[in-house]
Write an enzyme that holds these catalytic residues in place. Sequence first.
Site, short mmCIF file in Angstrom:
data_model
loop_
_atom_site.label_atom_id
_atom_site.label_comp_id
_atom_site.label_asym_id
_atom_site.label_seq_id
_atom_site.Cartn_x
_atom_site.Cartn_y
_atom_site.Cartn_z
N ASN A 80 0.84 -1.20 0.00
CA ASN A 80 0.00 0.00 0.00
C ASN A 80 0.88 1.25 0.00
O ASN A 80 1.98 1.26 0.55
CB ASN A 80 -1.01 0.01 1.16
CG ASN A 80 -0.38 -0.16 2.53
OD1 ASN A 80 0.64 -0.82 2.68
ND2 ASN A 80 -1.00 0.43 3.53
N ILE A 81 0.38 2.26 -0.68
CA ILE A 81 1.12 3.52 -0.84
C ILE A 81 0.18 4.66 -0.48
O ILE A 81 -0.80 4.91 -1.20
CB ILE A 81 1.63 3.68 -2.30
CG1 ILE A 81 2.48 2.47 -2.71
CG2 ILE A 81 2.42 4.97 -2.47
CD1 ILE A 81 2.76 2.37 -4.20
N GLU A 82 0.45 5.30 0.66
CA GLU A 82 -0.45 6.35 1.14
C GLU A 82 0.00 7.73 0.64
O GLU A 82 1.06 7.87 0.03
CB GLU A 82 -0.53 6.29 2.66
CG GLU A 82 -1.11 4.95 3.12
CD GLU A 82 -1.38 4.87 4.59
OE1 GLU A 82 -0.87 5.70 5.36
OE2 GLU A 82 -2.12 3.93 4.98
N CYS A 127 -4.21 0.77 -2.36
CA CYS A 127 -4.13 -0.51 -1.64
C CYS A 127 -3.04 -1.40 -2.24
O CYS A 127 -2.72 -1.30 -3.44
CB CYS A 127 -5.45 -1.26 -1.75
SG CYS A 127 -6.78 -0.53 -0.78
N CYS A 147 -10.46 -4.76 0.53
CA CYS A 147 -11.54 -3.77 0.50
C CYS A 147 -12.43 -4.01 -0.72
O CYS A 147 -12.07 -4.74 -1.64
CB CYS A 147 -10.97 -2.35 0.50
SG CYS A 147 -10.45 -1.77 -1.12
N CYS A 190 -10.98 -3.19 -4.26
CA CYS A 190 -10.01 -4.18 -4.74
C CYS A 190 -10.71 -5.47 -5.19
O CYS A 190 -10.26 -6.14 -6.11
CB CYS A 190 -8.97 -4.47 -3.67
SG CYS A 190 -7.82 -3.08 -3.47
N GLU A 203 -3.23 -4.58 -2.95
CA GLU A 203 -3.78 -5.45 -4.00
C GLU A 203 -3.82 -4.71 -5.33
O GLU A 203 -3.51 -5.25 -6.38
CB GLU A 203 -5.21 -5.91 -3.65
CG GLU A 203 -5.34 -6.67 -2.36
CD GLU A 203 -5.64 -5.78 -1.17
OE1 GLU A 203 -4.98 -4.73 -1.02
OE2 GLU A 203 -6.52 -6.14 -0.38
N1 THU Z 1 -5.38 -1.27 2.56
C1 THU Z 1 -4.85 -2.15 1.65
O1 THU Z 1 -3.71 -2.00 1.19
N2 THU Z 1 -5.63 -3.19 1.25
C2 THU Z 1 -6.89 -3.43 1.70
O2 THU Z 1 -7.56 -4.34 1.21
C3 THU Z 1 -7.44 -2.63 2.79
C4 THU Z 1 -6.70 -1.38 3.11
C5 THU Z 1 -4.54 -0.15 2.99
C6 THU Z 1 -5.02 1.20 2.51
C7 THU Z 1 -4.44 2.11 3.55
O3 THU Z 1 -3.11 2.45 3.16
C8 THU Z 1 -4.37 1.28 4.81
O4 THU Z 1 -4.51 -0.08 4.39
C9 THU Z 1 -5.46 1.57 5.84
O5 THU Z 1 -6.71 1.54 5.26
#
Ligand code: THU
Length: 139
Positions: A45-47, A56, A89, A92, A58
Amino acid sequence: MDQDTADKLIAEAVQARENAYAPYSKFKVGAAVVTGKGKLYSGCNIENASYSLCTCAERTAIVKAVSSGEKNLRWMAVVADTAQPVAPCGACRQLMAEFGIEKIVMASTAGQRKIVSVTELLPYSFNPSMLLGEELHSE
Ligand code: THU
């Protein structure tokens, strides 16, 4: 999904999770996908400071595969430091359905895992065939 592939996908996802950029949520996620030809792609994941732009793990893995020319995807793993195997989520799940992913192994860093089908995760998904009318099919 066979045991060997599940093990390999989880190992790749755990490794990719190391690269997670999650300074805001502190919630690191790793994912990996295997194509119909057996090729693996992983992602994290990359915020972003503009929160709605967070990507996300995935989605990162799927986008890497598709942008490398692989549109026939088969199985996927997702892993996070959760009490239960982490569930993908909704957005995804829709992306998984688009590229034909059949099964996903949801895992925790502690070693729990659960294999589910994308149909179980997203029944009655909106899919590409719905965009095509009968006329288009017969063309
Ligand atoms: N996140 C994912 O990478 N995959 C998911 O299926 C659920 C959420 C990440 C997004 C965000 O960076 C962090 O988790 C918190 O929501």
